[in-house]
Every structure is written in structure tokens, then in C-alpha cells.
Design a protein around this motif. Structure first.
Motif, short mmCIF file in Angstrom:
data_model
loop_
_atom_site.label_atom_id
_atom_site.label_comp_id
_atom_site.label_asym_id
_atom_site.label_seq_id
_atom_site.Cartn_x
_atom_site.Cartn_y
_atom_site.Cartn_z
N UNK A 2 0.81 -1.13 -0.12
CA UNK A 2 -0.01 -0.03 -0.11
C UNK A 2 0.79 1.19 -0.03
N UNK A 3 0.88 2.21 -0.86
CA UNK A 3 1.33 3.36 -1.29
C UNK A 3 0.63 4.80 -0.64
N UNK A 20 2.98 8.04 -9.03
CA UNK A 20 1.63 7.48 -8.79
C UNK A 20 1.05 6.81 -10.03
N UNK A 21 1.40 7.22 -11.09
CA UNK A 21 1.14 6.30 -12.39
C UNK A 21 1.69 5.24 -12.42
N UNK A 22 3.05 5.28 -12.19
CA UNK A 22 3.76 4.05 -12.09
C UNK A 22 3.53 2.79 -11.23
N UNK A 23 3.06 3.39 -9.86
CA UNK A 23 2.75 2.39 -8.92
C UNK A 23 1.10 1.84 -9.14
N UNK A 24 0.55 2.60 -9.82
CA UNK A 24 -1.08 2.49 -10.03
C UNK A 24 -0.94 1.26 -11.39
N UNK A 28 -2.25 -2.64 -11.30
CA UNK A 28 -2.95 -3.39 -12.44
C UNK A 28 -2.37 -4.65 -13.04
N UNK A 29 -1.20 -4.36 -13.28
CA UNK A 29 -0.30 -5.41 -13.89
C UNK A 29 -0.14 -6.79 -12.79
N UNK A 30 -0.29 -6.36 -11.50
CA UNK A 30 0.06 -7.41 -10.52
C UNK A 30 -1.18 -8.00 -10.00
N UNK A 31 -2.41 -7.49 -10.68
CA UNK A 31 -3.68 -7.97 -10.18
C UNK A 31 -4.18 -7.51 -8.97
N UNK A 32 -3.59 -6.24 -8.42
CA UNK A 32 -3.92 -5.59 -7.16
C UNK A 32 -3.04 -5.86 -6.10
#
Length: 229
Positions: A2-3, A20-24, A28-32
Motif C-alpha cells: 500500500x503506497x 503515482x502512475x507507475x505504482x498504479x 493493475x499489472x499485478x492483479x492488485x
């Protein structure tokens, strides 16, 4: 992971938006496996950046006891002299735009942010990250003495003067403290944290999505010190 990305009055928008965009995208890429939110020391509110009238909304109060990542950005403003104060006769918005970066960073010391960050840094389950002048916020609050960190190249001398081992590198990994240099280093810092905390395949997928290849070698206090070149 959690960031929590911290907003304060006068923050630099790119210091916030890039990680923010990288972590978001990593979430998505990791399934949450990664969740990211914008927070402030005061709780939910509109926070005006140091770049004109651009504002972002903090949706929650910074929780220093929540395991994961807390990321502190730097400020955007004029390049003034340390210790100067903006014109108090101007309107609030004008004072914000005209204030120097050092003034904007210094104002954070009058808020609850330093105390919250100290609590976070005392918790082994919390990683504290910074982009650009964010490390100066921690340093001015006396939270980085003896640690290895970086900041924008114009602030390295100031960082060193606070008792920090200032490193001229794009990203410095000091365990539970990970710092980035200039503004765009937020991309590389967030990708490094994705790789370290979630995995290289997720980080690579986000790199490919953003058409961005990380720059430089992440500096760690490991291995032999280099001889003079």
C-alpha cells in the motif's frame, strides 16, 4: 504494497504524478498487489501545488502506522535564496506561486508532517521514499542524520549540511529509505520499488507500457568503495 503519496502546499506535481502512475500501473499489472492513494497530514482536502493553480485532492489522512510505502515529493516554485519569505501583501495563491522552493519545503516543518514521518521512519514495516526535495523535508526535520540519501543536484550541499551522507546518484536505496534525485527520478524510483517489492516482471511490464527505460544504477551502501578514477 500500500503506497501513500503525501501532498503538501506547494508540492511539485511531477514528483507526485510520475510515481503515482507507475505504482498504479504496477497494481493493475499485478492483479492488485499494489494500491496507491494521495494523502495529506491534515486529511482529505484540495492541495494546491507550486506550479500555478494546479491542485490535487488528498483523499485521506497520512497514516504513519500503515505498513507499506510513504512517498514524499519535493516542491515547485521560484529558485530563491534560503530563508527568504514571500510577499505577505499578495493573495494566498500569488504567495504560493512566488515562494521559493526552500520556503515551501520549510513550511512543512510547521505542520504535523514531520511528526507523522518520524513515526513512519521508526516503524520497520514502513518504507519511506522521497523524490527530489522530499528528502530535504525529512532532513530539515532531523530524520535523516547518518543515512545515505540523494536529492536534486542543487540541494546536495544542503542535504550534506544536515548530517546526511549525500550521494550524487539518481536513486539511492538505503533499505527502508529510498530517495530519488531530480524531478523525473520519480519514474525510476517507483520502478525500482516495484521490482524490489513486487517483482521484476511487473516492473518490466510497466516500463514497457510507459516506453521508459530506467536510467543509472541504483546506489546502495554495499561492496567495495571505488578507487579514484
Amino acid at each position: 504494497m500500500h503506497a501513500q503519496i503525501v501532498l503538501f502546499d506547494g508540492f511539485d506535481p511531477l514528483d507526485v504524478i510520475a510515481p503515482y502512475e507507475v505504482l498504479h500501473a504496477g497494481g493493475t499489472a499485478s492483479g492488485g498487489l499494489v494500491r496507491v492513494e494521495l494523502v495529506s497530514a491534515e486529511g482529505p482536502r484540495e492541495v494546491v501545488s507550486g506550479a500555478g493553480a494546479l491542485a490535487l485532492r488528498a483523499t485521506a489522512a497520512l497514516d504513519p502506522a500503515r505498513a507499506g510505502l510513504i512517498l514524499v515529493p519535493g516542491a515547485a516554485g521560484s529558485l530563491g535564496e534560503p530563508g527568504e519569505t514571500p510577499d505577505e501583501e499578495a493573495g494566498a495563491g500569488q504567495r504560493q506561486r512566488d515562494a521559493s522552493i526552500s520556503v515551501l519545503l520549510g513550511r512543512t516543518l510547521t505542520t504535523e508532517l514531520p511528526a507523522l514521518l518520524k513515526t513512519a521512519m521508526d516503524d520497520p514495516e514502513v518504507i519511506v521514499g522521497t523524490v527530489c526535495g522530499g528528502s530535504l523535508v525529512l532532513a530539515m526535520a532531523g530524520l535523516l542524520e547518518g543515512r545515505h540519501a540523494t536529492t536534486h543536484h542543487l540541494g546536495l550541499d544542503m542535504l550534506d549540511a544536515t548530517g546526511v551522507h549525500a550521494v550524487r546518484a539518481r536513486v539511492v536505496d538505503d533499505g527502508d529509505l529510498v530517495t530519488g534525485a531530480g524531478v523525473t527520478s520519480g519514474l525510476d524510483l517507483a520502478l525500482h520499488l516495484l521490482e524490489r517489492e513486487v517483482g521484476p516482471q511487473i516492473a518490466h511490464a510497466v516500463e514497457e507500457l510507459f516506453a521508459h527505460e530506467r536510467r543509472g544504477t541504483v546506489w546502495r551502501h554495499q561492496g567495495p568503495a571505488p578507487a579514484a578514477l
